[in-house]
Design an enzyme around this catalytic site. Structure first.
Site, PDB file in Angstrom:
ATOM      1  N   LYS A   4      44.507 -36.215 -75.550  1.00 28.02           N
ATOM      2  CA  LYS A   4      45.142 -35.261 -75.889  1.00 28.02           C
ATOM      3  C   LYS A   4      46.744 -34.904 -76.393  1.00 28.02           C
ATOM      4  O   LYS A   4      47.079 -35.108 -78.153  1.00 28.02           O
ATOM      5  CB  LYS A   4      45.369 -33.288 -75.370  1.00 28.02           C
ATOM      6  CG  LYS A   4      43.592 -32.927 -74.857  1.00 28.02           C
ATOM      7  CD  LYS A   4      43.781 -31.540 -74.025  1.00 28.02           C
ATOM      8  CE  LYS A   4      43.805 -32.160 -72.470  1.00 28.02           C
ATOM      9  NZ  LYS A   4      43.267 -33.058 -71.330  1.00 28.02           N
ATOM     10  N   ARG A  42      43.707 -22.818 -71.339  1.00 29.88           N
ATOM     11  CA  ARG A  42      42.584 -23.430 -70.741  1.00 29.88           C
ATOM     12  C   ARG A  42      41.648 -22.236 -70.325  1.00 29.88           C
ATOM     13  O   ARG A  42      40.834 -23.002 -69.142  1.00 29.88           O
ATOM     14  CB  ARG A  42      43.262 -23.878 -70.110  1.00 29.88           C
ATOM     15  CG  ARG A  42      43.280 -25.385 -70.031  1.00 29.88           C
ATOM     16  CD  ARG A  42      44.415 -25.267 -68.811  1.00 29.88           C
ATOM     17  NE  ARG A  42      44.313 -27.007 -68.705  1.00 29.88           N
ATOM     18  CZ  ARG A  42      45.318 -27.868 -68.572  1.00 29.88           C
ATOM     19  NH1 ARG A  42      46.160 -27.874 -69.557  1.00 29.88           N
ATOM     20  NH2 ARG A  42      44.964 -29.399 -68.239  1.00 29.88           N
ATOM     21  N   ARG A  98      47.157 -44.598 -66.145  1.00 28.24           N
ATOM     22  CA  ARG A  98      48.217 -43.420 -67.440  1.00 28.24           C
ATOM     23  C   ARG A  98      49.249 -43.748 -66.633  1.00 28.24           C
ATOM     24  O   ARG A  98      50.016 -43.477 -65.480  1.00 28.24           O
ATOM     25  CB  ARG A  98      47.873 -42.373 -67.629  1.00 28.24           C
ATOM     26  CG  ARG A  98      49.230 -42.092 -68.151  1.00 28.24           C
ATOM     27  CD  ARG A  98      49.148 -40.241 -68.450  1.00 28.24           C
ATOM     28  NE  ARG A  98      48.490 -39.364 -67.357  1.00 28.24           N
ATOM     29  CZ  ARG A  98      47.597 -38.097 -68.115  1.00 28.24           C
ATOM     30  NH1 ARG A  98      47.295 -37.754 -68.590  1.00 28.24           N
ATOM     31  NH2 ARG A  98      47.200 -37.704 -66.809  1.00 28.24           N
ATOM     32  N   ARG A 137      55.077 -42.955 -63.369  1.00 26.48           N
ATOM     33  CA  ARG A 137      53.310 -41.637 -63.254  1.00 26.48           C
ATOM     34  C   ARG A 137      53.476 -40.736 -62.915  1.00 26.48           C
ATOM     35  O   ARG A 137      54.957 -40.185 -61.904  1.00 26.48           O
ATOM     36  CB  ARG A 137      52.677 -42.352 -62.202  1.00 26.48           C
ATOM     37  CG  ARG A 137      52.041 -43.883 -62.550  1.00 26.48           C
ATOM     38  CD  ARG A 137      51.191 -45.158 -61.829  1.00 26.48           C
ATOM     39  NE  ARG A 137      51.453 -46.215 -62.475  1.00 26.48           N
ATOM     40  CZ  ARG A 137      50.359 -46.525 -62.980  1.00 26.48           C
ATOM     41  NH1 ARG A 137      49.300 -46.127 -63.787  1.00 26.48           N
ATOM     42  NH2 ARG A 137      50.030 -48.314 -63.456  1.00 26.48           N
ATOM     43  N   ARG A 178      40.927 -31.179 -61.632  1.00 25.59           N
ATOM     44  CA  ARG A 178      41.040 -30.519 -62.373  1.00 25.59           C
ATOM     45  C   ARG A 178      39.967 -31.259 -63.126  1.00 25.59           C
ATOM     46  O   ARG A 178      39.880 -29.902 -63.786  1.00 25.59           O
ATOM     47  CB  ARG A 178      42.777 -31.820 -62.710  1.00 25.59           C
ATOM     48  CG  ARG A 178      43.776 -31.743 -62.383  1.00 25.59           C
ATOM     49  CD  ARG A 178      44.363 -32.691 -62.412  1.00 25.59           C
ATOM     50  NE  ARG A 178      44.666 -33.565 -63.603  1.00 25.59           N
ATOM     51  CZ  ARG A 178      45.146 -35.139 -63.901  1.00 25.59           C
ATOM     52  NH1 ARG A 178      45.702 -35.727 -63.176  1.00 25.59           N
ATOM     53  NH2 ARG A 178      44.869 -35.185 -65.084  1.00 25.59           N
TER      54      ARG A 178
END
Ligand code: AP5
Ligand code: MG
Ligand code: ZN
Length: 217
Positions: A13, A88, A127, A160, A172
């Site tokens: 996203k 959400r 990531r 991070r 999550r």
């Protein structure tokens, strides 16, 4: 144009929102980024959100709805915006409908980015982002052109996220499946749901999203 990017953690996203912001001039509104900024600042909202975020649980609807309500009043949202990570829950989706109704605006599309759970873990663990400008990268899938130097701003400092570890990722994912996935039938019913395959290369996902956006013009 008002568009929601909907998808599980690590779906891409933020990556796609940053690209669309540059190419289409639609401002990216990421509740995750706003909450992380609040945590860093140590504001009242940040203090309330911190523990939920570190545990991989959703922050309360009340907090995020207020954040978005305030944010969309700003002048840079005048020509539309791209919601990344909001709504959400069904409560948030209904609150968004109300906010837009009050301004006589409408949601043009909800783009669902579909990615298998197994691929998400690798994406999240790899990531990192630029400390100065927040540009996102990945150890394997999206490296800066010059090793250790941000493409966007030239900074050499990267960070991070504290919630990017295996344990938190499973909470999550669980939050996504139980609390966010019910938005899919909700938006399908409204006729705004558009699905893209998020399992392909970053550039190929962009092509699919750009197709959706151009069909709305
Ligand atoms: P948030 O920051 O929104 O995190 P998230 O939903 O878990 O999503 P991510 O940011 O992890 O993933 P992404 O889809 O943006 O993926 P990215 O583009 O970075 O929320 C964090 C927390 O804040 C929540 O857990 C919650 O506590 C709270 N929160 C936020 N909003 C809330 C709300 N509305 N209500 C309640 N609580 C809220 O990509 C991931 C990696 O993969 C990158 O390294 C990227 O380079 C790579 N990649 C991207 N696309 C591809 C591709 N196609 N192929 C290969 N690699 C790819
Ligand atoms: Mg993100
Ligand atoms: Zn940078």
């Amino acid at each position: 144009m008002i568009v929601v990017l909907l998808g599980p953690p690590g779906a891409g996203k933020g990556t796609q929102a940053q690209k669309i912001e540059k190419t289409q001039g639609l401002v990216q509104l990421s509740t995750g980024d706003m909450l992380r900024a609040a945590v860093t600042e140590g504001s009242k909202v940040g203090k309330k959100a911190k523990d939920f975020m570190e545990a991989g649980k959703l922050v309360t609807d009340e907090i995020v709805v207020k954040i978005i309500e305030n944010r969309i009043q700003k002048v840079d949202c005048k020509n539309g915006f791209l919601l990344d990570g909001f709504p959400r829950t069904l409560t948030q989706a209904k609150a968004l409908d109300n906010m837009l109704n009050q301004k006589s605006l409408k949601l043009n599309a909800v783009v669902e980015m579909q990615v298998d759970d197994e691929a998400l873990v690798d994406r999240i663990i790899g990531r990192y982002t630029c400390t100065a400008c927040n540009q996102g990268y990945h150890g394997e899938n999206l490296k800066p052109k010059v090793d250790g130097v941000c493409d966007n701003c030239g900074s050499t400092n990267f960070k991070r996220r504290v919630d990017d570890n295996r344990e938190t990722v499973s909470s999550r994912l669980e939050a996504y499946h139980s609390q966010t996935a019910p938005l899919l039938p909700y938006y399908k019913e409204q006729g705004v749901l558009r699905v893209v395959n998020g399992m392909v290369d970053i550039g190929d996902v962009s092509v699919q999203i750009n197709d959706v956006l151009s069909s709305l013009n």
